[in-house]
Design a protein around this motif. Structure first.
Motif, PDB file in Angstrom:
ATOM      1  N   GLU A 140      44.100  65.341  30.052  1.00 59.16           N
ATOM      2  CA  GLU A 140      45.209  64.905  30.903  1.00 59.16           C
ATOM      3  C   GLU A 140      46.442  64.595  30.053  1.00 59.16           C
ATOM      4  O   GLU A 140      47.557  64.988  30.391  1.00 59.16           O
ATOM      5  CB  GLU A 140      44.799  63.671  31.708  1.00 59.16           C
ATOM      6  CG  GLU A 140      45.922  63.261  32.657  1.00 59.16           C
ATOM      7  CD  GLU A 140      45.616  62.019  33.481  1.00 59.16           C
ATOM      8  OE1 GLU A 140      44.442  61.720  33.680  1.00 59.16           O
ATOM      9  OE2 GLU A 140      46.579  61.375  33.912  1.00 59.16           O
TER      10      GLU A 140
ATOM     11  N   LEU B 275      41.381  66.905  34.894  1.00 59.09           N
ATOM     12  CA  LEU B 275      41.898  65.547  35.037  1.00 59.09           C
ATOM     13  C   LEU B 275      40.803  64.497  34.838  1.00 59.09           C
ATOM     14  O   LEU B 275      41.091  63.313  34.726  1.00 59.09           O
ATOM     15  CB  LEU B 275      42.548  65.369  36.405  1.00 59.09           C
ATOM     16  CG  LEU B 275      43.762  66.252  36.642  1.00 59.09           C
ATOM     17  CD1 LEU B 275      44.404  65.925  37.967  1.00 59.09           C
ATOM     18  CD2 LEU B 275      44.787  66.073  35.542  1.00 59.09           C
ATOM     19  N   ASP B 276      39.528  64.955  34.784  1.00 61.57           N
ATOM     20  CA  ASP B 276      38.456  64.006  34.523  1.00 61.57           C
ATOM     21  C   ASP B 276      38.416  63.624  33.051  1.00 61.57           C
ATOM     22  O   ASP B 276      37.777  62.654  32.688  1.00 61.57           O
ATOM     23  CB  ASP B 276      37.095  64.614  34.916  1.00 61.57           C
ATOM     24  CG  ASP B 276      36.873  64.487  36.402  1.00 61.57           C
ATOM     25  OD1 ASP B 276      37.593  63.682  37.026  1.00 61.57           O
ATOM     26  OD2 ASP B 276      36.012  65.190  36.945  1.00 61.57           O
TER      27      ASP B 276
ATOM     28  N   GLU C 106      49.196  68.202  37.949  1.00 63.42           N
ATOM     29  CA  GLU C 106      48.253  68.488  39.035  1.00 63.42           C
ATOM     30  C   GLU C 106      48.206  69.979  39.322  1.00 63.42           C
ATOM     31  O   GLU C 106      47.142  70.557  39.544  1.00 63.42           O
ATOM     32  CB  GLU C 106      48.660  67.723  40.297  1.00 63.42           C
ATOM     33  CG  GLU C 106      48.292  66.259  40.202  1.00 63.42           C
ATOM     34  CD  GLU C 106      48.913  65.411  41.301  1.00 63.42           C
ATOM     35  OE1 GLU C 106      48.505  64.270  41.448  1.00 63.42           O
ATOM     36  OE2 GLU C 106      49.821  65.901  41.993  1.00 63.42           O
TER      37      GLU C 106
ATOM     38  N   PRO D  10      40.430  62.284  29.958  1.00 67.35           N
ATOM     39  CA  PRO D  10      41.722  61.663  29.640  1.00 67.35           C
ATOM     40  C   PRO D  10      42.483  62.404  28.539  1.00 67.35           C
ATOM     41  O   PRO D  10      43.708  62.455  28.562  1.00 67.35           O
ATOM     42  CB  PRO D  10      41.356  60.265  29.183  1.00 67.35           C
ATOM     43  CG  PRO D  10      39.966  60.035  29.617  1.00 67.35           C
ATOM     44  CD  PRO D  10      39.310  61.368  29.774  1.00 67.35           C
TER      45      PRO D  10
ATOM     46  N   ASP E  98      36.735  69.343  36.122  1.00 65.46           N
ATOM     47  CA  ASP E  98      38.146  69.090  36.439  1.00 65.46           C
ATOM     48  C   ASP E  98      38.869  68.605  35.180  1.00 65.46           C
ATOM     49  O   ASP E  98      38.441  67.624  34.578  1.00 65.46           O
ATOM     50  CB  ASP E  98      38.204  68.017  37.533  1.00 65.46           C
ATOM     51  CG  ASP E  98      39.622  67.826  38.067  1.00 65.46           C
ATOM     52  OD1 ASP E  98      40.564  68.286  37.392  1.00 65.46           O
ATOM     53  OD2 ASP E  98      39.777  67.234  39.137  1.00 65.46           O
TER      54      ASP E  98
ATOM     55  N   ARG F   5      50.015  66.349  30.224  1.00 61.87           N
ATOM     56  CA  ARG F   5      51.284  65.639  30.435  1.00 61.87           C
ATOM     57  C   ARG F   5      52.340  66.109  29.438  1.00 61.87           C
ATOM     58  O   ARG F   5      53.493  66.292  29.769  1.00 61.87           O
ATOM     59  CB  ARG F   5      51.074  64.124  30.278  1.00 61.87           C
ATOM     60  CG  ARG F   5      50.492  63.484  31.517  1.00 61.87           C
ATOM     61  CD  ARG F   5      50.294  62.002  31.242  1.00 61.87           C
ATOM     62  NE  ARG F   5      49.510  61.372  32.267  1.00 61.87           N
ATOM     63  CZ  ARG F   5      50.026  60.828  33.379  1.00 61.87           C
ATOM     64  NH1 ARG F   5      51.318  60.845  33.570  1.00 61.87           N
ATOM     65  NH2 ARG F   5      49.237  60.277  34.269  1.00 61.87           N
TER      66      ARG F   5
END
Lengths: 863, 527
Positions: free
Chosen positions: B233, B227-228, B210, B230, B225, B237
């Motif tokens: 993201e 995080l939109d 985040e 995958p 964003d 991670r």
């Protein structure tokens, strides 16, 4: 589209957009269908909660899902009742949901109406914030604003400072003359209708331009001189200044509205003041009031405005504002800010005056920089600073560089001793006389003159510049650029040398000498017959005419050439393996008349015909030269891999293509091992070199009995994946296996030397253990049988106590050993007197006999 | 016959067995590492990849990769991949299968008999799901054992002569629990346990992700964003995990966040990481404090050691904070592998004890000899007892005959010693009632509550009642939690003492479903 995606699109994404606010309508949230059926409700809730759990894996949904779960806990009782068959509480709740949704929308409308006020205007950020706070998507917030007829727009940017520094005096004079504003002063009675000021000045019947100002000047000039004309002069000076009159008018209007806003006038009062007292068109009036109210973050007043000005570095404007409009009962914060602004302006003005009196421009520059740091908008300081010239550079030197790309002049100079401010350097070039300033001559970028005029005196000047002020130029010169002939190439042939170049157009001619003697040449080149096998040195110089018409010769370019006779090719070539080294080859050929023979390897057939002559460098890029040892009648080489071995003769930078030989590298397979494993022979070997495949041939039976040979081609992949080869062979037959590497040469297949291995036949002899004899003299008979008569070299009967079967003769104690036992046949021994459990087993020590064990029950004795 | 211990973790898993000299040894996987990422990638419906390759693929094909499966154990959440719904038990089975297959390649013999570890705070449904996962993978699950107990066994084996009280602080990839364990004369006794299985290293990673996304957006306000997306993201991670690991030794780490064709270099310092995750660490400290208070109620006040287990305890701030808050010197002892090794030891000892109990002393001795154990060690193992406690309170839903209100009557309470058996009489409500619902509930919060909402239903079944009985006919229901925390429910009819037909399915899958999954999954290629 699957349920998860559908749910994300329809529910989660809009909820995220609404600031992680879950939809109030449970029908949407739980994908419930009307009419409510207990089983369907339970299934939908379960499915939706599974969706939540899966969506929670993505960080962007985590907060929202946690919120949904938390709210679900509150709703658990309603759903539990629905699951039990009682959907009434849920239906009740759903009705409530619609009402709540409606209430929420109502709240947004009310908040929007509050924010819009009498102006009916809000900013996009305000709509977004209100929608987010009430849990409604921003789009819906905008839609609700439209329904409410509220205008969503960014406030107009209003001038923070006066475009004319002495505006306060203009304003004072307007007040003395009793004029509402500048247009009233300018146009008087002619200004009849409302006026627009935001997007340029516009009013019915009048035009604001220089002519209008000049007309006013003329009108006032006609009047008798009194104090009024003095005040009018002040106003007209403002209008005739650099400032745009329409901007000055707008600032005048804005300043009057700001003054009222500072005096806590309401929006409605400001709007009335703008439209009725100032005569602004209603649309512009709304925009103006909207912008002024939003200017200080929602009516923050004088303090906020002062702070905004100070934060923006406009300290002088802040001090002016404080001097002009700060009441005695202004808030404490405003008074503190005003005092700060005044102090900073005082200090800055002192610095500016000090700078004006200073003789050292660098010191003055620093003083002004300090003043501007204190007060960014200090009038006059920036202009004064821009006009302070730096010290000139100490010295300039020009060097002529000759490179492959042409001739350039490079300038070297030390930086100006002035360290204050951003000092930049301007370089200019002039022919015939030194430049007199930064603009006198052709400007050069980066201290390099890439294309200097040839054969002319050149002067270069460097000027240090800071702001708008420049130092005195520092000059170097004259520099005369006389380039050498370019692209000089001298080539040697068989007894001849030729030269070629490009001569600058300005050059009068060329002078070529070989070892001190003149060589006749044209402007472009020469050709001369010389003896072979010697190196000749040439000097090629350009000749220019100076201003007086005298010849000037450049130092010149040196080149050497060694002419030589062409190499002779090798016409025939024979290759044979070296008996002492399987990897080496003897290559024999007749030595050519001229040149050195080299052997090279190519992986493709050589593309050149025999006797072709080509530059050695071109050949080297395509072929690999093989290291070779001299051998009788030729050379000995180790090619290492397959390909074409070609003889080339090299002499004087050229190579003559000779004959070639196709070479295939197929060594014999190494370490061939053949093992019999029951009904198969397992074959292993070291893969031969770079062979694509091997040929395996095996023949069952003794040699000469006419049995056919089985052949099999095995690829490397097949060999590697199976970890060897398994050949099906009857157990009782000998077999001979041969392996040879196979390669392809052009369209044909080549087979390398073969390696053989033999595996002897094996006879399987079965045995039985038969117990017999009376109880006091028990005996054990080993009965042997086989498919054909044989003789076992050595047969051993072994006993092992315990529960574990013996696997080797050494695993137990030997009961009896028989030598040379005929098969079929039997041998007998006394049954050992051992208390159980124990095992009995026979082992044969014979290369060609394999014993087959009887069933385990006859080998094992349990008690 | 070798037995194996499996640490089935949220982010990494590991398998160990006992070597020839009686020491626990971790078996490396085919990729050559001690631990295998607990990530499953479905290349197709019948080709499944587990481990590092699956984790690498997550960045490219996030839709077909499943991770953090352990957090869904015991929940009815399926994942639809290539049109097939997979239950958490089945997904975990793939991981177990990978571990067992690689162990077979490495040890040379079939890995069939296993002990699987679970967090101490796992309830009956989660434990049962883990047991079923093992069976779906075709394994013979000897026992399910709590991770801190496994760690304590490793600890006890390394420090054999001392009687000690230890506090095990287990912060893994996805779960956290604290357990107070007493080691007395070779016996192991769990005093109390507490934890949270939504708290672990993955949450630390999420905070970093985040933060990285936020900093990226600050630098590129016009970009979408991260995080939109995958894929971004997943990449974040991985970067976050690397950053977290790097910051255990370094003080600054820079991550290049790439998204939407733009790049932002984000600098993360150890202090920043600690600030971002302070509340997470505070939660572990609070749970630890609660555990110590429960232990104090049971008369345990002094601790000899604080043992740190789980990869996340390698963060320097964990040990430092625990030392300041609790005044105990933290001992970081093989945090990644201690649990698997302890499980292997437990599997070995438990098998030995079972053989001795079943009278197969010879086989037991042969097993001990193979591992080179002395007679004294054998005696010690045979005599070792492991006493553990219930992690949650259990009970059933009862109906008040007067008001008709439902509530939960807890029969077993949290931190009651296991195995625990409680019997209670229940009575039918109507005449001629032919069956009675039994709803087994487990405490959901950190303290027990009779309210239905504060309990999770983990099992449901019904009792067949003989015909023609009047209301108030008595039935005795016995709840038995075995030492592994697995639940068994039995009902006895009070008149004749006959056992009643009571069918209870704990957790999400029935026995038939387990069997079906086992057959179906045996056709899937797992590597």
């Amino acid at each position: 589209m699957n349920t998860d995606e559908e749910y994300r699109r329809a529910v989660l994404e809009p909820a995220r957009a609404a600031g992680d606010q879950p939809p109030e309508d449970l029908r949407v949230r739980y994908m419930l269908r009307e009419p409510l059926e207990p089983a369907a409700v339970a299934a939908a809730v379960k499915q939706v909660r599974q969706c939540w759990r899966r969506a929670r894996g993505q960080l962007k949904y985590r907060r929202l899902v946690d919120r949904l779960e938390a709210e679900h806990r509150e709703l658990a009782a309603v759903f539990a009742a629905a699951e039990r068959g009682d959907v009434r509480p849920l239906a009740e709740r759903l009705r409530g949901g619609r009402e709540r949704d409606e209430r929420r929308r109502e709240a947004v409308r009310a908040r929007l109406a509050d924010a819009a006020g009498a102006l009916r205007m809000v900013t996009p950020a305000e709509v977004e914030a209100i929608a987010r706070a009430a849990g409604v998507p921003a789009d819906e917030g905008r839609a609700l604003a439209a329904v409410e007829r509220i205008d969503v727009r960014e406030p107009d940017r209003l001038p923070p400072t006066a475009p004319y520094a002495a505006y306060p005096k203009v304003r004072e004079s307007l007040d003395v003359l009793g004029r509402r504003h500048l247009p009233d002063f300018l146009f008087g009675e002619r200004l009849t209708g409302p006026m627009r000021v935001l997007d340029g000045f516009a009013a019915a019947g009048v035009t604001l331009d220089a002519a209008a100002v000049e007309a006013a000047v003329a009108a006032w000039a006609r009047r008798s001189r009194d104090t009024s004309t003095t005040h009018a002069g002040t106003i007209l000076a403002g209008l005739r200044s650099d400032a745009d009159p329409s901007e000055l008018v707008r600032y005048d209007i804005v300043e009057r509205l700001r003054e009222r806003a500072r005096q806590r006038a309401s929006e409605r009062a400001l709007l009335r003041f703008a439209m009725e007292d100032l005569g602004i068109e209603p649309g512009d009036a709304r925009r103006l009031v909207f912008a002024i109210v939003r200017e200080s973050g929602g009516g923050g007043g004088v303090a906020a405005r002062l702070r905004a000005l100070l934060d923006a570095g406009e300290v002088y404007a802040a001090a002016e504002m404080a001097d002009g409009g700060l009441d005695n009962d202004a808030p404490d914060e405003a008074a503190v800010l005003a005092a700060e602004a005044r102090r900073r302006v005082e200090a800055a003005v002192r610095l500016r005056e000090q700078a004006a009196a200073e003789t050292d421009p660098d010191r003055a520059w620093r003083l002004l920089a300090d003043a501007l740091r204190l007060v960014g908008d200090l009038p006059g300081a920036a202009e004064l600073q821009r006009r302070l010239p730096p010290e000139p550079v100490p010295a300039v030197r020009a060097d002529v560089d000759v490179t492959a790309g042409g001739t350039t002049v490079r300038l070297f100079f030390e930086p100006s001793p002035s360290t204050a401010g951003d000092v930049r350097y301007h370089v200019v070039r002039r022919r015939d006389r030194p430049p007199r300033g930064a603009a006198d001559g052709e400007p050069l970028v980066g201290g390099r003159d890439e294309r200097p005029p040839v054969n002319a005196p050149l002067y270069y000047a460097v000027t240090a510049v800071r702001g708008e002020a420049a130092s005195a130029p520092v000059v170097t010169g004259p520099v005369v650029v006389r380039p050498e002939p370019a692209d000089v190439a001298v080539a040697a042939g068989d007894g001849v040398v030729t030269g070629r170049w490009r001569l600058p157009a300005e050059a009068a001619g060329v002078r070529v000498t070989r070892d001190g003697h003149r060589v006749p040449a044209t402007r472009d080149g020469f050709s001369e017959i010389v003896p072979n096998e010697a190196t000749h040195h040439y000097l090629i110089a350009a000749v220019y005419l100076d201003a007086d018409g005298r010849e000037v010769v450049t130092p010149g370019v040196r080149r050497s050439a060694a002419p030589s006779a062409p190499p002779d090719p090798v016409f025939e070539l024979a290759a044979a393996p070296d008996p002492a080294d399987p990897d080496a080859l003897f290559v024999r050929f007749d030595p050519p008349g001229h040149g050195t023979v080299e052997l090279v390897l190519t992986h493709e057939p050589p593309p050149w015909p025999r006797s072709a002559l080509l530059p050695v460098a071109e050949l080297r890029g395509v072929v690999r030269r093989l290291p070779s040892d001299p051998a009788p009648g030729g050379l000995r080489v180790r090619p290492g891999s397959a390909g074409w071995i070609m003889a080339v003769t090299v002499a004087g930078g050229f190579a003559a293509i000779g004959a070639h030989h196709r070479h295939v590298h197929l060594p014999p397979p190494g370490r061939v091992v053949a093992d019999r494993r029951g009904g198969h022979v397992h074959l292993g070997f070291d893969w031969p070199g770079d062979a694509a495949e091997v040929e395996v041939a095996f023949r069952v039976g003794r040699s000469g009995d006419g049995r056919p040979v089985t052949r099999r081609a095995v690829t490397r992949a097949a060999y590697d994946t199976q970890g060897g080869l398994r050949l099906p062979v009857p157990e009782d037959e000998p077999v001979e296996v041969t392996v040879a590497a196979v390669g392809t040469a052009g369209d044909g297949r080549l087979t390398g030397p073969a390696v053989s291995a033999r595996v002897a036949a094996r006879t399987v002899v079965a045995y039985e253990l038969v117990r017999g004899g009376p109880p006091w003299r028990r005996s054990l008979t080993v009965r042997l049988s086989a498919g054909r008569a044989a003789r076992i070299g050595r047969l051993e009967l072994v006993l092992r106590e315990g529960r574990v079967m013996p696997h080797r003769a050494g695993d137990g104690e030997t009961v009896q050993v028989w030598e040379s036992v005929p098969v079929p046949g039997e041998v007998t021994v006394d049954l050992p007197r051992v208390a159980g459990p124990y095992w009995l087993r026979c082992f044969a020590d014979d290369d060609v006999i394999e014993l087959g064990d009887p069933p385990v029950r006859s080998l094992r004795v349990a008690k | 016959m070798a037995v194996y211990g499996i640490d089935l973790g949220t982010t990494y898993s590991c398998i160990a067995s006992i070597d020839d000299v009686g020491r626990p040894a971790v078996l490396r996987n085919l990729e050559g590492t001690d631990t295998t990422p607990s990530v499953v990638y479905f290349e197709s419906g019948d080709n499944v990849v587990v481990g590092a390759t699956a984790k690498d693929t997550a960045v490219l094909d996030p839709g077909n990769v499943v991770s953090l499966i352990k957090r869904d154990m015991g929940r009815d959440v399926t994942r639809r991949i290539h049109g097939i719904d997979f239950k958490p038990e089945e997904l975990s089975a793939f991981i177990l299968l990978k571990l067992a297959t690689d162990a077979r390649t490495s040890a040379g013999e079939e890995a069939r008999d296993v002990v699987i570890t679970v967090p101490a705070y796992f309830g009956a449904a989660e434990r049962d799901a883990t047991h079923k996962a093992g069976r779906i993978a075709g394994l013979n699950v000897i026992d399910i054992v709590s991770e801190p107990i496994a760690a304590a066994i490793t600890y006890g084996v390394l420090n054999p002569d001392a009687d000690r009280t230890i506090l095990v602080y287990d912060l893994g990839g996805g779960t956290f629990d604290t357990t107070v364990i007493a080691l007395r004369g070779g016996h192991i006794e769990v005093v109390c346990t507490d934890g949270d299985h939504e708290l672990g290293g993955a949450d630390w990673d999420a905070r970093i992700v985040e933060f990285l996304a936020e900093r990226f957006l600050a630098e590129h306000p016009g970009a979408s964003d991260p995080l939109d997306d995958p894929q971004t993201e997943q990449q974040l991670r991985r970067d976050a995990e690397d950053a977290k690991k790097s910051l255990t030794t370094r003080t600054v780490h820079t991550v290049r966040v790439m998204h939407d064709g733009r790049v932002a270099a984000v600098e993360l310092t150890r202090e920043k990481l600690e600030d971002l995750t302070r509340d997470l660490l505070d939660r572990t400290i609070e749970i630890t404090g609660r555990t110590l208070a429960t232990a104090a109620e049971k008369g345990v006040h002094d601790y000899d050691d604080l043992v740190l287990v789980g990869g996340s305890t390698k963060m320097p701030v964990v040990a430092a904070r625990l030392e300041t808050e609790l005044g105990l010197r933290a001992r970081l002892q093989d945090p990644d592998l201690a649990v698997a090794k302890g499980a292997a030891l437990y599997a070995f000892e438990e098998t030995y004890r079972r053989l001795v109990r079943e009278g197969a002393a010879e086989r037991a001795e042969e097993m001990a000899n193979r591992a080179g154990l002395s007679a004294e060690q054998q005696r010690q193992i045979a005599g070792r007892t492991i006493r553990t406690v219930a992690s949650h309170a259990f009970g059933i839903v009862v109906v008040d005959r007067e008001t008709g209100e439902e509530s939960v009557a807890h029969l077993v309470h949290a931190n009651d010693e296991l195995p625990a058996a409680r019997s209670e009489d229940f009575f039918t409500v109507f005449d001629d009632q032919d069956s009675a619902d039994v709803r087994v509930m487990e405490q959901a919060g950190s303290v027990e509550s009779p309210d239905l909402l504060d309990n999770n239903e983990i099992a449901a079944g019904d009792i067949r009642i003989p015909a023609g009985k009047r209301a108030g006919w008595p039935i005795e229901v016995t709840f038995q939690l075995d030492a592994s925390g697995l639940l068994n429910v039995a009902a006895v009819e009070k008149e004749k003492g006959e056992r009643l037909d009571l069918k209870i399915d704990v957790g999400g899958m029935s026995e038939e479903e387990v069997e079906r999954s086992r057959t179906a999954l045996s056709r899937v290629q797992v590597s």
